[in-house]
Write an enzyme that holds these catalytic residues in place. Structure first.
Site, short mmCIF file in Angstrom:
data_model
loop_
_atom_site.label_atom_id
_atom_site.label_comp_id
_atom_site.label_asym_id
_atom_site.label_seq_id
_atom_site.Cartn_x
_atom_site.Cartn_y
_atom_site.Cartn_z
N GLU A 1 -11.36 0.05 -3.28
CA GLU A 1 -10.51 0.59 -2.20
C GLU A 1 -9.32 1.32 -2.85
OE1 GLU A 1 -9.33 -2.86 0.05
OE2 GLU A 1 -8.05 -3.63 -1.54
N ASP B 1 0.82 -1.22 0.00
CA ASP B 1 0.00 0.00 0.00
C ASP B 1 0.86 1.27 0.00
OD1 ASP B 1 -2.13 -1.85 0.40
OD2 ASP B 1 -1.89 -1.69 2.58
#
Ligand code: FUB
Length: 338
Positions: free
Chosen positions: A238, A28
């Site tokens: 997301e 991420d």
């Protein structure tokens, strides 16, 4: 940790890029240029021995470690732990994808975690150094929920947080505006209705609160109609990330269960944004999550895969150049080469 640098991926192809660091698992990646250097704010993946499920319980991270490099391709430094879950009064577990921002001599780390009730909230911690240690605020940001904060600071100094994620990120449980503890673990199962939207809120001048209630990040198709929930190859799942290029606002995100990164273009930070398409094909591993940053006139895509582990929850951060067509569209990136 296994070093698979020279091996082929399970699909028989070679990797487009190699991991930035190999001694810890990272995911991420939120990249920023601060003071002429690149800083990457990743999740710090660990193996907690929890089996994969739709809620993402296997992503059981406890802390954040900032990475830095002088430029893409240069050696990467992993700094000491910048923030631990045990130091955050409101947080219980699952420190997922973070981001950072800078204002007036202070660096702000934004991060999601589950509170003791199991509800994801978003918190903020601050430091005078881009790598921490970061001092957390005692409470989560009021009005925050779900996961994956990404903070964009516009040319006028106004800062906006984009956030949200369905399935384990719990966004579907907030569909009525209140948390539904009995809500679906995945999505609303309403494929013919507009998809759930990411959220956006302007930040207050102190960078620590929402200036207003979070609003929907509306994604439209080429005919100006909302993207439907059943459009799994393009609907928001997301990993929000916003960047600005040539006066246009690019809202980028992951499609989750179909494993693409997509982008949409708008005229202001609130949107709406018109979906232009995908720009990263599926990587090795279930999740895809990224950031885009300009450095010395070139644009870079930070992303992750599971090259070092072949396990969904043990990921590694990578970088590759992001190119643009003359009309501002983004050519597709294949994370593998032959
Ligand atoms: O790292 C945990 C979660 O996996 C992130 O919050 C999602 O974006 C996905 O990458």
């Amino acid at each position: 940790m296994a070093d698979n640098s020279d091996t082929r991926a399970p699909n028989g192809r070679r990797y487009l890029s190699q991991p930035l660091v190999k001694h810890i698992y990272t995911a991420d990646p939120s990249a920023h240029v601060f003071d002429g250097k690149i800083y990457v704010y990743p999740s710090h993946d660990i193996d907690a021995g929890i089996p994969d499920d739709d809620l993402g319980n296997q992503y059981a991270m406890n802390d954040y470690i900032v990475l830095s490099m002088d430029e893409p391709g240069a050696p990467t430094t992993a700094h000491p732990v910048g923030l631990k879950v045990e130091d955050v009064p409101w947080a219980d577990k699952q420190m997922w994808a973070p981001d950072a921002a800078y204002k007036n001599g202070t660096y702000y780390l934004y991060f999601p975690a589950r509170d003791p009730q199991g509800i994801f909230r978003i918190g903020v911690a601050s430091s005078t150094s881009p790598v921490g240690p970061f001092k957390p605020e005692p409470e989560a940001i009021k009005g925050s929920f779900s996961i994956d904060p990404a903070v964009f600071v516009d040319d006028d100094g106004e800062a906006y947080m984009y956030f949200g994620g369905i399935w384990g990120g719990q966004l579907q449980r907030w569909a009525t505006g209140k948390f539904d503890p009995n809500g679906s673990d995945t999505d609303l199962h309403q494929d013919d209705k507009p998809a759930l939207c990411a959220k956006v809120a302007k930040l207050t001048p102190d960078m620590k609160e929402f200036a207003h209630e979070a609003r929907d990040v509306v994604l439209l198709d080429e005919e100006g109609k909302p993207i439907l929930a059943g459009d799994h190859d393009r609907r928001f799942f997301e990993a929000s990330w916003l960047f600005k290029k040539d006066g246009k606002y690019y809202f980028t995100y992951s499609t989750g269960d179909t494993h693409f990164l997509c982008y949409a273009i708008g005229d202001n930070p609130y949107g709406p944004f018109t979906v232009k398409g995908q720009f990263l094909l599926p990587v090795q591993g279930w999740t895809s999550h990224h950031s885009v940053v300009e450095f010395k006139g070139k644009w870079w895509l930070f992303y992750h895969d599971v090259q070092l582990s072949d396990k969904n929850h043990l990921r590694c951060v990578k970088v590759t150049e992001l190119k643009f067509n003359p009309d501002g569209t983004i050519p597709m990136i294949d994370p593998f080469t032959d």
